[in-house]
Design a protein around this motif. Structure first.
Motif, mmCIF file in Angstrom:
data_model
loop_
_atom_site.group_PDB
_atom_site.id
_atom_site.type_symbol
_atom_site.label_atom_id
_atom_site.label_comp_id
_atom_site.label_asym_id
_atom_site.label_seq_id
_atom_site.Cartn_x
_atom_site.Cartn_y
_atom_site.Cartn_z
ATOM 1 N N GLY A 198 0.787 -1.231 0.000
ATOM 2 C CA GLY A 198 0.000 0.000 0.000
ATOM 3 C C GLY A 198 0.818 1.280 0.000
ATOM 4 N N ALA A 199 2.147 1.187 -0.067
ATOM 5 C CA ALA A 199 2.964 2.406 -0.052
ATOM 6 C C ALA A 199 3.026 3.033 -1.452
ATOM 7 N N SER A 200 3.103 4.370 -1.515
ATOM 8 C CA SER A 200 3.458 5.016 -2.794
ATOM 9 C C SER A 200 4.970 5.139 -2.767
ATOM 10 N N VAL A 201 5.585 4.615 -3.801
ATOM 11 C CA VAL A 201 7.048 4.527 -3.792
ATOM 12 C C VAL A 201 7.631 5.388 -4.914
ATOM 13 N N GLN A 202 8.457 6.341 -4.530
ATOM 14 C CA GLN A 202 9.186 7.151 -5.511
ATOM 15 C C GLN A 202 10.633 6.681 -5.510
ATOM 16 N N VAL A 203 11.053 6.116 -6.638
ATOM 17 C CA VAL A 203 12.413 5.580 -6.694
ATOM 18 C C VAL A 203 13.394 6.660 -7.154
ATOM 19 N N VAL A 204 14.529 6.689 -6.476
ATOM 20 C CA VAL A 204 15.639 7.571 -6.852
ATOM 21 C C VAL A 204 16.886 6.695 -6.944
ATOM 22 N N MET A 205 17.636 6.814 -8.035
ATOM 23 C CA MET A 205 18.826 5.960 -8.203
ATOM 24 C C MET A 205 20.069 6.811 -8.393
ATOM 25 N N THR A 206 21.175 6.311 -7.844
ATOM 26 C CA THR A 206 22.447 6.968 -8.145
ATOM 27 C C THR A 206 22.942 6.431 -9.490
ATOM 28 N N GLU A 207 23.961 7.097 -10.011
ATOM 29 C CA GLU A 207 24.516 6.641 -11.289
ATOM 30 C C GLU A 207 25.074 5.219 -11.140
ATOM 31 N N ALA A 208 25.712 4.965 -9.980
ATOM 32 C CA ALA A 208 26.277 3.617 -9.758
ATOM 33 C C ALA A 208 25.171 2.566 -9.746
ATOM 34 N N ALA A 223 8.552 0.425 -13.797
ATOM 35 C CA ALA A 223 7.452 -0.526 -13.998
ATOM 36 C C ALA A 223 6.946 -1.049 -12.649
ATOM 37 N N LEU A 224 7.854 -1.311 -11.726
ATOM 38 C CA LEU A 224 7.446 -1.886 -10.437
ATOM 39 C C LEU A 224 6.809 -0.857 -9.513
ATOM 40 N N SER A 225 7.268 0.393 -9.597
ATOM 41 C CA SER A 225 6.734 1.418 -8.687
ATOM 42 C C SER A 225 5.553 2.159 -9.305
ATOM 43 N N GLY A 226 5.448 2.086 -10.645
ATOM 44 C CA GLY A 226 4.366 2.813 -11.321
ATOM 45 C C GLY A 226 4.631 4.303 -11.400
ATOM 46 N N ARG A 227 5.866 4.718 -11.199
ATOM 47 C CA ARG A 227 6.213 6.144 -11.276
ATOM 48 C C ARG A 227 7.548 6.300 -11.980
ATOM 49 N N PRO A 228 7.707 7.387 -12.735
ATOM 50 C CA PRO A 228 9.018 7.642 -13.351
ATOM 51 C C PRO A 228 10.093 7.735 -12.258
ATOM 52 N N VAL A 229 11.256 7.224 -12.570
ATOM 53 C CA VAL A 229 12.360 7.188 -11.611
ATOM 54 C C VAL A 229 13.204 8.458 -11.754
ATOM 55 N N ASP A 246 17.340 17.025 -13.197
ATOM 56 C CA ASP A 246 16.103 16.596 -13.867
ATOM 57 C C ASP A 246 15.165 17.801 -14.016
ATOM 58 N N ALA A 247 14.784 18.111 -15.231
ATOM 59 C CA ALA A 247 13.999 19.333 -15.465
ATOM 60 C C ALA A 247 12.501 19.106 -15.316
ATOM 61 N N ARG A 248 12.090 17.872 -14.906
ATOM 62 C CA ARG A 248 10.650 17.604 -14.797
ATOM 63 C C ARG A 248 9.997 18.413 -13.691
ATOM 64 N N GLU A 249 10.744 18.695 -12.647
ATOM 65 C CA GLU A 249 10.167 19.468 -11.541
ATOM 66 C C GLU A 249 10.129 20.941 -11.938
ATOM 67 N N ALA A 250 8.963 21.584 -11.742
ATOM 68 C CA ALA A 250 8.777 22.958 -12.214
ATOM 69 C C ALA A 250 9.843 23.891 -11.641
ATOM 70 N N ASN A 251 10.172 23.710 -10.374
ATOM 71 C CA ASN A 251 11.161 24.596 -9.759
ATOM 72 C C ASN A 251 12.589 24.050 -9.881
ATOM 73 N N ASN A 252 12.698 22.891 -10.550
ATOM 74 C CA ASN A 252 13.986 22.224 -10.736
ATOM 75 C C ASN A 252 14.653 21.846 -9.415
ATOM 76 N N MET A 253 13.830 21.547 -8.420
ATOM 77 C CA MET A 253 14.393 21.190 -7.105
ATOM 78 C C MET A 253 13.823 19.857 -6.642
ATOM 79 N N ALA A 254 14.137 18.812 -7.392
ATOM 80 C CA ALA A 254 13.621 17.483 -7.041
ATOM 81 C C ALA A 254 14.025 17.114 -5.620
ATOM 82 N N HIS A 255 15.249 17.502 -5.196
ATOM 83 C CA HIS A 255 15.724 17.093 -3.870
ATOM 84 C C HIS A 255 14.867 17.668 -2.751
ATOM 85 N N ILE A 256 14.317 18.875 -2.987
ATOM 86 C CA ILE A 256 13.450 19.489 -1.978
ATOM 87 C C ILE A 256 12.046 18.886 -2.091
ATOM 88 N N ASN A 257 11.491 18.911 -3.295
ATOM 89 C CA ASN A 257 10.096 18.482 -3.464
ATOM 90 C C ASN A 257 9.893 17.038 -2.999
#
Ligand code: C5P
Length: 394
Positions: free
Chosen positions: A25-35, A47-53, A59-70
């Motif tokens: 039942g968790a919503s999972v946002q995956v974040v990966m390092t380059e390694a 595919a497993l989380s149902g959300r873009p990684v 990453d320019a997808r975030e409107a304010n370009n601050m994925a680390h904060i959001n």
């Protein structure tokens, strides 16, 4: 929650963890390092989380370009699995040169816990630098999960494997469970007993042990130290629970008595045989061809619950005893009578034929105040509710 992957072969386990978290039942946002991307593709985890990684702090997808904060503000927790030796060293120094470490540094300390599941070769794990880093991370408030022990992908054997997905899931669930039994020692009996007739035959019953094992698991989740005295069932021992395996009612009584003086709560869930054969043959009883059948004589087994409930600690209230009653009808009347007969503060009734071997159950709690129903649900959920009810009364 945010599920972060740093580089390590254990990334393959994180794919399963991601799936298990979503299933739970968790919503999972995956974040990966380059390694991490060298070991597992973002496509798999999307595919497993149902959300873009997310893989980059640019990453320019975030409107304010601050994925680390959001992302770190939306999460209930940041879970890094696997946490490589290098990633932990980075965390320790507050370095933030990729999105995942940046998020760990930027997370609100008071509201977003950071949980890491280390994974590395045994020499890397044992290295004083790693051990120093782990100790300092703990001191900094990071929740560092244990490592597993055994064969490693590198071919060596020792400490440092990442825990399996189901173990991490259980530790995460424990982390988020209110610790209503922290500091308490809980003793649970579970499963059937087996009363030997001879070395190859015996008398047992259909108890699966599932309810008692679920109760032991729930008590551990609630922060208790848990001992589980279990009759012969092949269920896996719940994580973090100390199991003592027994066969007969007499062995179960001995195992209980060895521990009961130091426990705060005793939950007798086992289906203990009321009688045992008066004598158990040393050798297999053979058919002798005459058509004669062996005569079995029975003697009564000790009543473990009643024995414990009569001890001075139980009578003074220092030890809280919980009994079970498996009935076929008139649950309330039988449970009430059994509570009085066994002299326990709480008696939990259930309908035997509709619970033995099943994954779900319904419970009726009878105490001095009256009866409370816990409606039909999975034994895991019922066990959580029962532990909460016990903690409230304790
Ligand atoms: O008397 P009855 O078997 O119906 O009571 C059930 C309760 O007593 C359960 O909690 C069971 O674990 C416990 N019990 C026990 N030792 C026995 C028989 C039952 O601890 N010999």
């Amino acid at each position: 929650m945010v599920l972060g992957l740093s580089g390590g072969i254990a990334c393959y386990k994180t794919a399963e963890l991601c799936r298990a978290l979503v299933k739970a039942g968790a919503s999972v946002q995956v974040v990966m390092t380059e390694a991490a991307e060298h070991f597992m593709t973002a496509v798999t985890l999307q595919a497993l989380s149902g959300r873009p990684v997310y893989t980059s702090q640019w990453d320019a997808r975030e409107a304010n370009n601050m994925a680390h904060i959001n992302l770190s503000r939306e999460a209930d927790a940041l879970v890094v699995a696997p946490a490589s030796a290098d990633f932990m060293a980075k965390l320790l120094h507050g370095r933030a040169d990729d999105l995942l470490s940046l998020m760990c540094l930027a997370r609100p300390l008071d509201s977003v816990p950071l949980i890491v599941a280390p994974a590395m070769n045994r020499e890397m794990w044992a290295n004083p630098a790693t051990q120093r880093n782990v100790a300092q991370l703990k001191a900094d408030g990071v929740h560092v999960l244990d490592v597993g022990q055994g064969d490693q992908a590198c071919g060596e054997t020792g400490d440092g494997r990442m825990l399996e997905a189901d173990e991490i899931l259980e530790d995460l669930q424990a982390f988020f469970t209110p610790p209503v039994l922290r500091g308490r020692h809980v003793l649970v009996t579970a499963g059937p007993t087996y009363e030997a007739i001879d070395p190859v035959r015996g008398i047992t019953n259909l108890s699966s042990g599932k309810m008692g094992f679920a109760i032991a698991r729930a008590a551990r989740m609630a922060g208790a130290q848990v001992s589980l005295v279990a009759g012969p069932v092949s269920l896996p021992t719940p994580r973090g629970v100390q199991r003592v395996a027994v066969r007969s009612a007499q062995e179960m009584l001995q195992a209980v008595q060895a521990q009961v003086d130091s426990v705060d709560v005793f939950i007798a869930c086992a289906a203990v045989a009321d009688w045992r054969p008066a004598a158990s043959a040393d050798q297999k009883i053979k058919k002798d061809g005459t058509g004669q059948t062996p005569q079995l004589h029975f003697v009564e087994n000790p009543d473990i619950l009643a024995t414990v409930a009569q001890s001075p600690r139980a009578q003074s209230g220092a030890l809280y005893c919980v009994g079970f009653a498996a009935e076929s009808h008139d649950l309330l009347a039988h449970a009430t009578a059994k509570r009085a007969r066994k002299q326990v503060p709480l008696l939990v009734g259930n309908i035997g034929p509709s619970t033995f071997g099943q994954d779900d159950n319904a419970l009726l709690l009878v105490d001095a105040q009256g009866a409370t129903e816990l409606p039909r649900a999975s034994k895991l959920d019922l066990a959580d509710d029962l532990i909460a009810e016990i903690a409230r009364r304790r």
